[in-house]
Write a protein that holds these residues in place. Structure first.
Motif, mmCIF file in Angstrom:
data_model
loop_
_atom_site.group_PDB
_atom_site.id
_atom_site.type_symbol
_atom_site.label_atom_id
_atom_site.label_comp_id
_atom_site.label_asym_id
_atom_site.label_seq_id
_atom_site.Cartn_x
_atom_site.Cartn_y
_atom_site.Cartn_z
ATOM 1 N N GLU A 1 0.837 -1.197 0.000
ATOM 2 C CA GLU A 1 0.000 0.000 0.000
ATOM 3 C C GLU A 1 0.874 1.250 0.000
ATOM 4 O OE1 GLU A 1 -3.324 0.369 -0.086
ATOM 5 O OE2 GLU A 1 -3.718 -1.803 -0.188
ATOM 6 N N ARG A 2 0.326 2.346 -0.585
ATOM 7 C CA ARG A 2 0.999 3.643 -0.584
ATOM 8 C C ARG A 2 0.070 4.710 -0.020
ATOM 9 N NH1 ARG A 2 2.272 4.995 -6.530
ATOM 10 N NH2 ARG A 2 0.586 3.517 -6.947
ATOM 11 N N VAL A 3 0.611 5.583 0.819
ATOM 12 C CA VAL A 3 -0.094 6.788 1.266
ATOM 13 C C VAL A 3 0.778 7.966 0.858
ATOM 14 C CG1 VAL A 3 -1.088 8.071 3.182
ATOM 15 C CG2 VAL A 3 -1.108 5.562 3.221
ATOM 16 N N THR A 4 0.239 8.853 0.029
ATOM 17 C CA THR A 4 1.045 9.909 -0.586
ATOM 18 C C THR A 4 0.262 11.216 -0.641
ATOM 19 O OG1 THR A 4 0.252 9.567 -2.848
ATOM 20 C CG2 THR A 4 2.005 8.107 -2.087
ATOM 21 N N GLY A 5 0.903 12.237 -1.196
ATOM 22 C CA GLY A 5 0.176 13.437 -1.568
ATOM 23 C C GLY A 5 -0.737 13.133 -2.743
ATOM 24 N N PHE A 6 -1.638 14.070 -3.027
ATOM 25 C CA PHE A 6 -2.584 13.865 -4.112
ATOM 26 C C PHE A 6 -2.012 14.364 -5.443
ATOM 27 C CE2 PHE A 6 -5.312 14.346 -0.293
ATOM 28 C CZ PHE A 6 -5.871 13.073 -0.301
ATOM 29 N N ASP A 7 -2.594 13.884 -6.533
ATOM 30 C CA ASP A 7 -2.161 14.301 -7.871
ATOM 31 C C ASP A 7 -2.803 15.632 -8.243
ATOM 32 O OD1 ASP A 7 -0.576 12.081 -8.154
ATOM 33 O OD2 ASP A 7 -2.076 10.917 -9.225
ATOM 34 N N THR A 8 -2.459 16.644 -7.479
ATOM 35 C CA THR A 8 -2.968 17.995 -7.714
ATOM 36 C C THR A 8 -1.829 18.986 -7.468
ATOM 37 O OG1 THR A 8 -3.594 18.358 -5.396
ATOM 38 C CG2 THR A 8 -5.251 17.347 -6.847
ATOM 39 N N PRO A 9 -1.953 20.206 -8.003
ATOM 40 C CA PRO A 9 -1.002 21.240 -7.576
ATOM 41 C C PRO A 9 -1.063 21.400 -6.066
ATOM 42 C CG PRO A 9 -2.284 21.996 -9.456
ATOM 43 C CD PRO A 9 -2.915 20.706 -8.995
ATOM 44 N N TYR A 10 0.063 21.726 -5.471
ATOM 45 C CA TYR A 10 0.110 21.817 -4.007
ATOM 46 C C TYR A 10 -0.832 22.919 -3.527
ATOM 47 C CZ TYR A 10 2.101 21.184 0.602
ATOM 48 O OH TYR A 10 2.268 20.887 1.935
ATOM 49 N N PRO A 11 -1.816 22.573 -2.683
ATOM 50 C CA PRO A 11 -2.782 23.588 -2.236
ATOM 51 C C PRO A 11 -2.228 24.442 -1.105
ATOM 52 C CG PRO A 11 -3.297 21.489 -1.233
ATOM 53 C CD PRO A 11 -2.094 21.253 -2.111
ATOM 54 N N HIS A 12 -2.661 25.683 -1.038
ATOM 55 C CA HIS A 12 -2.232 26.581 0.026
ATOM 56 C C HIS A 12 -3.129 26.394 1.250
ATOM 57 C CE1 HIS A 12 -0.638 30.852 1.133
ATOM 58 N NE2 HIS A 12 -0.836 30.115 2.205
ATOM 59 N N SER A 13 -4.420 26.713 1.097
ATOM 60 C CA SER A 13 -5.333 26.670 2.241
ATOM 61 C C SER A 13 -5.643 25.242 2.678
ATOM 62 C CB SER A 13 -6.634 27.402 1.898
ATOM 63 O OG SER A 13 -7.258 26.814 0.780
ATOM 64 N N LEU A 14 -5.466 24.261 1.785
ATOM 65 C CA LEU A 14 -5.778 22.867 2.112
ATOM 66 C C LEU A 14 -4.506 22.039 2.329
ATOM 67 C CD1 LEU A 14 -8.679 22.266 -0.421
ATOM 68 C CD2 LEU A 14 -8.852 22.820 2.019
ATOM 69 N N GLU A 15 -3.452 22.707 2.757
ATOM 70 C CA GLU A 15 -2.176 22.026 2.920
ATOM 71 C C GLU A 15 -2.281 20.809 3.828
ATOM 72 O OE1 GLU A 15 2.265 23.555 3.468
ATOM 73 O OE2 GLU A 15 1.039 24.047 5.199
ATOM 74 N N TRP A 16 -3.004 20.931 4.919
ATOM 75 C CA TRP A 16 -3.045 19.851 5.905
ATOM 76 C C TRP A 16 -3.889 18.685 5.425
ATOM 77 C CZ3 TRP A 16 0.178 19.834 9.977
ATOM 78 C CH2 TRP A 16 0.862 21.037 10.204
ATOM 79 N N ALA A 17 -4.792 18.921 4.483
ATOM 80 C CA ALA A 17 -5.518 17.813 3.866
ATOM 81 C C ALA A 17 -4.633 17.092 2.859
ATOM 82 C CB ALA A 17 -6.786 18.331 3.181
#
Length: 355
Positions: free
Chosen positions: A321-337
């Protein structure tokens, strides 16, 4: 190669005396100071690293101590910084260029990939590029898309480059010294979320400082940690967790809170990779979780997953299994999500153990 565990009973010392407490910024500064003192070929360059001491203060006081020809500021030109460093290395120096944030490194990719990484091979070893590119990477300071990226997998794909990511002050100093003394170009990514203390991944709980931790007891003088050697953070037989940088501490916190006896390996260097330690651990536990902050697609976790499957398939009792960041540009306000946090890591652990 076997794993290395820092003894809790015997604080690290070297020929210069006792170890003392340092955070990661202080440990990096100490490593640079030691190498500037030991080797007259070592030179630091980058934006605001001289008089100002760097945006995160990693080079504070070094220009005053070692002079403006050894520690000097550059124009705001990442391709220029790295290009100059390639020439300095070919000339015989050991440059340590700083890129202020990993997000700014892209203008210098041509110099890194086409020049630094290939110089030894294309010159039949007549020239080398013994340069260490330091750069803070990852999120944790609400820097948004242009100050928070984790581009490590780009560099692990390039033959001729080494990629190193420390997770503790002790490792940061020992690994950085090894990088500076290495005859090949190295990318040294510094996880800025843990510069001042380890991080458990919760938004509403501030990062702790490094005080009282054995891995923050750092010798003042010279010592090295070999590249290509993983560190066993915790021992256990429930599963193997592979992580590096900030995510080492998040994974450790989750396992501690859930009471899961996982063997957590801090990879420390992605290239060269301690595949022997990974293989031995996964064959022993039969389960594997990979955690990293970078985006999922083509992230380094994909390479780790493939290697584990190739080498340990008949020992696996559950899919990797992998737990990673999402395939999106790095969010500012949603950084902790965006961060791989305790909830997502905990769900992955439960899924693996239920198989």
């Amino acid at each position: 190669m076997s794993t290395e565990t820092l003894s809790a009973e015997a604080p690290a010392t070297d020929e210069t005396g006792e170890a003392r407490h340092m955070n990661m910024i202080e440990a990096i500064n100490s490593a640079l100071d030691v190498m500037l003192t030991r080797d007259s070929d070592v030179t630091l360059l980058g934006e605001d690293i001289g008089y100002f001491g760097g945006v995160f203060r990693c080079t504070a006081g070094l220009q005053e101590k070692h002079g403006k020809t050894r520690v000097f500021d550059t124009p705001i030109s990442e391709c220029g910084i790295i290009g100059v460093a390639v020439g300095m290395g070919a000339y015989g120096l050991r440059p340590v260029p700083e890129i202020q944030f990993a997000d700014y490194i892209y203008p210098g990719l041509d110099q890194l990939i086409s020049e630094a990484a290939r110089l030894r091979y294309r010159s039949a070893a007549e020239f080398i590029a013994p340069m260490t590119v330091r750069s803070p990477f990852g999120g944790g300071i609400f820097g948004g898309q242009t100050h928070s990226q984790s581009p490590e997998s780009i560099f692990t794909h390039v033959c001729g480059l080494k990629t190193v990511i420390p997770a503790t002050p002790y490792d940061a100093k020992g690994l950085l010294i090894s990088c500076i003394e290495d005859n090949d170009p190295v990318i040294f990514f510094e996880p800025k979320r843990i510069y001042n203390g380890p991080f458990d991944g919760y938004y509403d709980r501030p990062a702790k400082n490094w005080k009282g931790r054995e891995d923050a007891q750092v010798p003042d003088g010279y010592y090295k940690i070999p590249l290509g050697k993983a560190r066993t953070v915790t021992e256990g037989d429930a599963m193997t967790i592979l992580a590096y940088g900030t995510m080492v501490h998040v994974a450790e916190s989750v396992c501690r809170e859930k009471g899961v006896a996982a063997e957590i390996l801090d990879l420390r260097t992605l290239v060269p990779l301690d595949i022997e330690a990974i293989e031995a651990s996964v064959k022993r536990t039969g389960r594997c979780l990979i955690v990293h902050e970078a985006t999922r697609t083509s992230g380094f976790g994909a390479e780790l997953s493939a290697l584990v499957t190739e080498r340990c398939f008949y020992h696996l009792e559950a899919p990797v299994e992998r737990v990673t960041g999402f395939d999106t540009p790095y969010p500012h306000s949603l950084e902790w999500a965006y961060f791989p946090g305790p909830v997502r890591i905990g769900e992955a652990i439960d899924k693996i153990l239920s198989e």
